[in-house]
Design a protein around this motif. Structure first.
Motif, short mmCIF file in Angstrom:
data_model
loop_
_atom_site.label_atom_id
_atom_site.label_comp_id
_atom_site.label_asym_id
_atom_site.label_seq_id
_atom_site.Cartn_x
_atom_site.Cartn_y
_atom_site.Cartn_z
N ILE A 88 27.31 16.42 -2.33
CA ILE A 88 28.55 15.50 -3.08
C ILE A 88 28.24 14.08 -2.00
O ILE A 88 27.73 14.18 -0.87
CB ILE A 88 30.00 15.97 -2.95
N ALA A 89 28.60 13.17 -2.73
CA ALA A 89 28.75 11.85 -1.89
C ALA A 89 30.19 11.37 -2.06
O ALA A 89 30.83 11.16 -2.82
CB ALA A 89 27.79 10.75 -2.59
N LEU A 119 22.48 9.37 -10.51
CA LEU A 119 21.36 9.94 -9.87
C LEU A 119 21.77 11.38 -9.76
O LEU A 119 20.85 12.25 -9.27
CB LEU A 119 21.19 9.46 -8.39
N GLY A 120 22.78 11.97 -10.47
CA GLY A 120 22.84 13.19 -10.32
C GLY A 120 23.84 13.91 -9.38
O GLY A 120 23.95 15.22 -9.37
N THR A 121 24.61 13.35 -8.57
CA THR A 121 25.34 13.74 -7.34
C THR A 121 26.82 13.26 -7.47
O THR A 121 27.21 12.34 -7.59
CB THR A 121 24.76 13.42 -6.04
N PRO A 122 27.80 14.38 -7.69
CA PRO A 122 28.97 14.10 -8.03
C PRO A 122 29.50 13.28 -6.65
O PRO A 122 28.91 13.27 -5.58
CB PRO A 122 29.87 15.54 -8.04
N ALA A 123 30.57 12.34 -6.92
CA ALA A 123 30.97 11.56 -6.06
C ALA A 123 32.57 11.24 -5.91
O ALA A 123 33.31 11.42 -7.10
CB ALA A 123 30.31 10.18 -6.31
N ILE A 124 33.00 10.84 -4.94
CA ILE A 124 34.45 10.62 -4.72
C ILE A 124 34.44 9.26 -3.85
O ILE A 124 33.83 9.01 -2.83
CB ILE A 124 35.23 11.59 -3.94
N VAL A 167 33.36 15.47 -15.16
CA VAL A 167 33.72 14.38 -14.33
C VAL A 167 32.54 14.04 -13.45
O VAL A 167 32.14 14.62 -12.89
CB VAL A 167 35.07 14.40 -13.74
N ASP A 168 32.49 12.45 -13.83
CA ASP A 168 31.13 12.12 -13.03
C ASP A 168 31.68 11.39 -11.47
O ASP A 168 30.83 11.86 -10.33
CB ASP A 168 30.52 10.80 -13.34
#
Length: 291
Positions: A88-89, A119-124, A167-168
């Protein structure tokens, strides 16, 4: 992906710069739940959205790397230039809110999350606000520990819970000065205008020694955001509070801020499309006319 027994592999960035107190507070909280690698801008990059650069200088930093680039550059480098397979980022903590569709769309804090999602990594994305001061400027005079705890709690609960199946990106706005704030799922609200002024004084460009003048067919144009009603620039838009409660419906990110709540907006970043039979009819008729 990390299993339940392994710590999260977290990529951390921001748009205020790697030396800002917001990212320091967030990193401190996140190290309790995962392995944190920081790749953040060497200097302040606020308001750059998802702008990218082809070339960027990387410098070693005790937390990871400082990059002479944008928040999106930092995420792109972290996810594709390092050997770690991040789970996650997170981006933040921004020393001011990122609420409302227009503001969210050009935020460097949110832009980093959008790059991660593509780029396929979920983020907050995590931003803060002060119920009285609104913007947390200068940031050194504010305590970002509460938004950091909010971000940690949300990260722990949402990762692995299926939230990121649809959710992205989660966009969080958390108050610094409200004890035990209520959390609410929100939607970004469109509320924006632009004030345009015309000038013939080139000194407004910020260089007091500027000697050149405008030609007869030239005019200096100033474009100023009106991101909140009745305010321009960095004024505090909250007073009068009742006026804003009436303007912003419950469930919007801006109403949550007026009420001193934590706003959590789930976003999809892959620009979906809308089915419109009227447009389909127009396009079909035009295709028959164009030779």
């Amino acid at each position: 992906m990390s299993d339940s027994a392994s710590p999260l592999r977290i990529l951390l960035t921001n748009d205020d710069g790697i030396d800002s107190p917001g990212i320091a507070a967030l990193r401190e909280e996140l190290t309790a739940i995962g392995d944190v690698t920081v790749v953040a801008p060497a200097e302040n990059q606020s308001g750059v959205g998802r702008a990218r650069n082809e070339l960027a200088v990387r410098r070693d930093h005790p937390w990871g790397y400082a990059l002479e680039g944008t928040p999106a550059d930092c995420v792109a480098y972290g996810l594709r230039g390092l050997e770690t397979d991040f789970d996650i980022a997170l981006s933040g903590i921004n020393d001011g809110p990122n609420a409302g569709n227009y503001v969210v769309g050009r935020s460097g804090t949110v832009g980093a999350g959008i790059e991660s999602a593509f780029l396929g990594t979920p983020a907050i994305a995590v931003s803060s606000y002060h119920a009285r001061d609104f913007f947390c400027h200068p940031p050194e005079e504010y305590d970002f520990s509460r938004p950091a705890r909010v971000a940690r709690a949300v990260t722990e609960r949402v990762y692995g819970a299926g939230i990121f199946d649809d959710v992205d990106l989660l966009n969080i706005n958390a108050p610094i000065d409200v004890p035990s704030p209520r959390m609410r799922v929100t939607r970004p609200l469109a509320d924006y205008d632009q004030q345009v002024d015309h000038h013939d004084d080139t000194n407004l460009l910020g260089d007091g020694d500027r000697e050149d003048t405008l030609n007869d067919d030239e005019m200096l144009v100033r474009l100023r955001d009106v991101s909140w009603p009745g305010t321009v620039g960095y004024e505090n838009p909250f007073p009068p509070r009742d006026e804003h409660r009436e303007r912003y419906p419950v469930g919007s990110d801006r109403r949550a801020m007026v009420d001193g709540e934590v706003s959590v907006s789930p976003l999809a970043v892959h620009h979906g499309h809308t089915e419109d039979p009227k447009l389909a009819s127009v396009v079909e008729s035009l295709s028959e006319q164009i030779e």
